[in-house]
Scaffold this motif. Sequence first.
Motif, PDB file in Angstrom:
ATOM      1  N   LYS A 277       0.811  -1.219   0.000  1.00 59.66           N
ATOM      2  CA  LYS A 277       0.000   0.000   0.000  1.00 59.66           C
ATOM      3  C   LYS A 277       0.845   1.272   0.000  1.00 59.66           C
ATOM      4  O   LYS A 277       0.472   2.262  -0.597  1.00 59.66           O
ATOM      5  CB  LYS A 277      -0.967  -0.006   1.180  1.00 59.66           C
ATOM      6  CG  LYS A 277      -2.083  -1.003   1.009  1.00 59.66           C
ATOM      7  CD  LYS A 277      -3.076  -0.887   2.135  1.00 59.66           C
ATOM      8  CE  LYS A 277      -4.454  -1.062   1.538  1.00 59.66           C
ATOM      9  NZ  LYS A 277      -5.499  -0.540   2.362  1.00 59.66           N
ATOM     10  N   SER A 278       1.985   1.236   0.674  1.00 60.00           N
ATOM     11  CA  SER A 278       2.806   2.444   0.760  1.00 60.00           C
ATOM     12  C   SER A 278       3.714   2.633  -0.456  1.00 60.00           C
ATOM     13  O   SER A 278       4.189   3.737  -0.699  1.00 60.00           O
ATOM     14  CB  SER A 278       3.652   2.435   2.034  1.00 60.00           C
ATOM     15  OG  SER A 278       4.629   1.419   1.974  1.00 60.00           O
ATOM     16  N   SER A 279       3.941   1.572  -1.229  1.00 59.20           N
ATOM     17  CA  SER A 279       4.895   1.687  -2.329  1.00 59.20           C
ATOM     18  C   SER A 279       4.265   1.746  -3.719  1.00 59.20           C
ATOM     19  O   SER A 279       4.958   2.008  -4.695  1.00 59.20           O
ATOM     20  CB  SER A 279       5.892   0.520  -2.283  1.00 59.20           C
ATOM     21  OG  SER A 279       5.229  -0.704  -2.489  1.00 59.20           O
ATOM     22  N   LEU A 280       2.961   1.517  -3.814  1.00 60.43           N
ATOM     23  CA  LEU A 280       2.309   1.533  -5.122  1.00 60.43           C
ATOM     24  C   LEU A 280       1.291   2.668  -5.218  1.00 60.43           C
ATOM     25  O   LEU A 280       0.532   2.889  -4.285  1.00 60.43           O
ATOM     26  CB  LEU A 280       1.599   0.205  -5.379  1.00 60.43           C
ATOM     27  CG  LEU A 280       2.467  -1.042  -5.432  1.00 60.43           C
ATOM     28  CD1 LEU A 280       1.600  -2.279  -5.583  1.00 60.43           C
ATOM     29  CD2 LEU A 280       3.454  -0.953  -6.574  1.00 60.43           C
ATOM     30  N   PRO A 281       1.259   3.357  -6.359  1.00 59.45           N
ATOM     31  CA  PRO A 281       0.283   4.441  -6.507  1.00 59.45           C
ATOM     32  C   PRO A 281      -1.158   3.930  -6.544  1.00 59.45           C
ATOM     33  O   PRO A 281      -2.068   4.591  -6.066  1.00 59.45           O
ATOM     34  CB  PRO A 281       0.673   5.107  -7.823  1.00 59.45           C
ATOM     35  CG  PRO A 281       1.524   4.127  -8.548  1.00 59.45           C
ATOM     36  CD  PRO A 281       2.128   3.228  -7.522  1.00 59.45           C
ATOM     37  N   ASN A 282      -1.374   2.763  -7.120  1.00 55.13           N
ATOM     38  CA  ASN A 282      -2.704   2.141  -7.188  1.00 55.13           C
ATOM     39  C   ASN A 282      -2.615   0.704  -6.691  1.00 55.13           C
ATOM     40  O   ASN A 282      -2.642  -0.240  -7.479  1.00 55.13           O
ATOM     41  CB  ASN A 282      -3.238   2.163  -8.629  1.00 55.13           C
ATOM     42  CG  ASN A 282      -3.457   3.560  -9.121  1.00 55.13           C
ATOM     43  OD1 ASN A 282      -4.106   4.360  -8.472  1.00 55.13           O
ATOM     44  ND2 ASN A 282      -2.884   3.868 -10.284  1.00 55.13           N
ATOM     45  N   PRO A 283      -2.511   0.531  -5.375  1.00 58.40           N
ATOM     46  CA  PRO A 283      -2.361  -0.830  -4.850  1.00 58.40           C
ATOM     47  C   PRO A 283      -3.627  -1.659  -5.060  1.00 58.40           C
ATOM     48  O   PRO A 283      -4.727  -1.115  -5.163  1.00 58.40           O
ATOM     49  CB  PRO A 283      -2.094  -0.608  -3.360  1.00 58.40           C
ATOM     50  CG  PRO A 283      -2.722   0.706  -3.058  1.00 58.40           C
ATOM     51  CD  PRO A 283      -2.590   1.522  -4.315  1.00 58.40           C
ATOM     52  N   PRO A 284      -3.467  -2.975  -5.130  1.00 54.93           N
ATOM     53  CA  PRO A 284      -4.643  -3.832  -5.266  1.00 54.93           C
ATOM     54  C   PRO A 284      -5.453  -3.836  -3.971  1.00 54.93           C
ATOM     55  O   PRO A 284      -4.951  -3.471  -2.915  1.00 54.93           O
ATOM     56  CB  PRO A 284      -4.037  -5.217  -5.515  1.00 54.93           C
ATOM     57  CG  PRO A 284      -2.693  -5.159  -4.880  1.00 54.93           C
ATOM     58  CD  PRO A 284      -2.224  -3.741  -5.033  1.00 54.93           C
ATOM     59  N   MET A 285      -6.708  -4.245  -4.092  1.00 58.69           N
ATOM     60  CA  MET A 285      -7.496  -4.494  -2.897  1.00 58.69           C
ATOM     61  C   MET A 285      -6.908  -5.739  -2.256  1.00 58.69           C
ATOM     62  O   MET A 285      -6.678  -6.735  -2.940  1.00 58.69           O
ATOM     63  CB  MET A 285      -8.963  -4.716  -3.256  1.00 58.69           C
ATOM     64  CG  MET A 285      -9.645  -3.482  -3.812  1.00 58.69           C
ATOM     65  SD  MET A 285     -11.331  -3.813  -4.327  1.00 58.69           S
ATOM     66  CE  MET A 285     -11.042  -4.495  -5.951  1.00 58.69           C
ATOM     67  N   ILE A 286      -6.619  -5.672  -0.968  1.00 56.52           N
ATOM     68  CA  ILE A 286      -5.979  -6.790  -0.286  1.00 56.52           C
ATOM     69  C   ILE A 286      -6.964  -7.398   0.707  1.00 56.52           C
ATOM     70  O   ILE A 286      -7.482  -6.700   1.582  1.00 56.52           O
ATOM     71  CB  ILE A 286      -4.691  -6.341   0.426  1.00 56.52           C
ATOM     72  CG1 ILE A 286      -3.711  -5.731  -0.587  1.00 56.52           C
ATOM     73  CG2 ILE A 286      -4.053  -7.521   1.155  1.00 56.52           C
ATOM     74  CD1 ILE A 286      -2.485  -5.096   0.033  1.00 56.52           C
ATOM     75  N   ILE A 287      -7.209  -8.691   0.540  1.00 59.04           N
ATOM     76  CA  ILE A 287      -8.128  -9.413   1.409  1.00 59.04           C
ATOM     77  C   ILE A 287      -7.313 -10.384   2.261  1.00 59.04           C
ATOM     78  O   ILE A 287      -6.572 -11.218   1.735  1.00 59.04           O
ATOM     79  CB  ILE A 287      -9.181 -10.180   0.590  1.00 59.04           C
ATOM     80  CG1 ILE A 287     -10.020  -9.176  -0.223  1.00 59.04           C
ATOM     81  CG2 ILE A 287     -10.068 -11.028   1.497  1.00 59.04           C
ATOM     82  CD1 ILE A 287     -10.941  -9.820  -1.229  1.00 59.04           C
ATOM     83  N   ALA A 288      -7.427 -10.227   3.565  1.00 61.16           N
ATOM     84  CA  ALA A 288      -6.708 -11.095   4.496  1.00 61.16           C
ATOM     85  C   ALA A 288      -7.339 -12.480   4.507  1.00 61.16           C
ATOM     86  O   ALA A 288      -8.558 -12.616   4.460  1.00 61.16           O
ATOM     87  CB  ALA A 288      -6.755 -10.498   5.898  1.00 61.16           C
ATOM     88  N   VAL A 289      -6.488 -13.486   4.607  1.00 57.90           N
ATOM     89  CA  VAL A 289      -6.931 -14.865   4.720  1.00 57.90           C
ATOM     90  C   VAL A 289      -6.206 -15.465   5.921  1.00 57.90           C
ATOM     91  O   VAL A 289      -4.996 -15.320   6.049  1.00 57.90           O
ATOM     92  CB  VAL A 289      -6.601 -15.685   3.451  1.00 57.90           C
ATOM     93  CG1 VAL A 289      -7.086 -17.109   3.587  1.00 57.90           C
ATOM     94  CG2 VAL A 289      -7.204 -15.022   2.221  1.00 57.90           C
ATOM     95  N   SER A 290      -6.958 -16.106   6.820  1.00 56.99           N
ATOM     96  CA  SER A 290      -6.325 -16.645   8.021  1.00 56.99           C
ATOM     97  C   SER A 290      -7.014 -17.908   8.496  1.00 56.99           C
ATOM     98  O   SER A 290      -8.232 -18.028   8.428  1.00 56.99           O
ATOM     99  CB  SER A 290      -6.369 -15.598   9.142  1.00 56.99           C
ATOM    100  OG  SER A 290      -5.788 -16.117  10.317  1.00 56.99           O
ATOM    101  N   ALA A 291      -6.204 -18.835   8.994  1.00 62.48           N
ATOM    102  CA  ALA A 291      -6.746 -20.045   9.611  1.00 62.48           C
ATOM    103  C   ALA A 291      -7.096 -19.783  11.069  1.00 62.48           C
ATOM    104  O   ALA A 291      -7.859 -20.517  11.674  1.00 62.48           O
ATOM    105  CB  ALA A 291      -5.736 -21.183   9.522  1.00 62.48           C
ATOM    106  N   ALA A 292      -6.544 -18.715  11.618  1.00 64.16           N
ATOM    107  CA  ALA A 292      -6.827 -18.359  13.015  1.00 64.16           C
ATOM    108  C   ALA A 292      -8.206 -17.735  13.100  1.00 64.16           C
ATOM    109  O   ALA A 292      -8.627 -17.017  12.211  1.00 64.16           O
ATOM    110  CB  ALA A 292      -5.775 -17.382  13.528  1.00 64.16           C
ATOM    111  N   VAL A 293      -8.879 -17.999  14.175  1.00 59.89           N
ATOM    112  CA  VAL A 293     -10.208 -17.418  14.370  1.00 59.89           C
ATOM    113  C   VAL A 293     -10.177 -16.414  15.513  1.00 59.89           C
ATOM    114  O   VAL A 293     -11.186 -16.131  16.133  1.00 59.89           O
ATOM    115  CB  VAL A 293     -11.281 -18.505  14.631  1.00 59.89           C
ATOM    116  CG1 VAL A 293     -11.527 -19.305  13.377  1.00 59.89           C
ATOM    117  CG2 VAL A 293     -10.885 -19.412  15.777  1.00 59.89           C
ATOM    118  N   LEU A 294      -9.013 -15.881  15.778  1.00 58.82           N
ATOM    119  CA  LEU A 294      -8.864 -14.922  16.864  1.00 58.82           C
ATOM    120  C   LEU A 294      -9.367 -13.554  16.450  1.00 58.82           C
ATOM    121  O   LEU A 294      -9.082 -13.085  15.347  1.00 58.82           O
ATOM    122  CB  LEU A 294      -7.382 -14.820  17.275  1.00 58.82           C
ATOM    123  CG  LEU A 294      -6.705 -16.122  17.708  1.00 58.82           C
ATOM    124  CD1 LEU A 294      -5.217 -15.891  17.906  1.00 58.82           C
ATOM    125  CD2 LEU A 294      -7.342 -16.645  18.977  1.00 58.82           C
TER     126      LEU A 294
END
Length: 100
Positions: free
Chosen positions: A44-61
């Motif tokens: 996000k800080s290095s690209l002028p048009n960053p992709p939408m980033i979706i987090a994926v996690s096995a943790a349910v915390l």
Amino acid sequence: ESNITMVTNGQECVDEAKKNEYNVCLMDIKMPVMDGINAAKQIKSSLPNPPMIIAVSAAVLDGDKESCQGIMSGYLNKPVSRSELWTVLSNVVKKDIDSM
């Protein structure tokens, strides 16, 4: 045209995002070399048009979900089902369109 790329760690994800233009990135939170949250911050800080980033996690915390807020566009729990993926993608795209 579809362009789907898989990488094995957070640093590779950052490098790949800098080389190619992606619309969406599914980012595992817990990856070797660099975790997903730090990788997302770098993208996000290095690209002028960053992709939408979706987090994926096995943790349910709850803490994992909270740590993604403001950095990630959405959140998915593993294992990811098609319907959950579609719902999150739809919501992310809708938020992106609404913010234009």
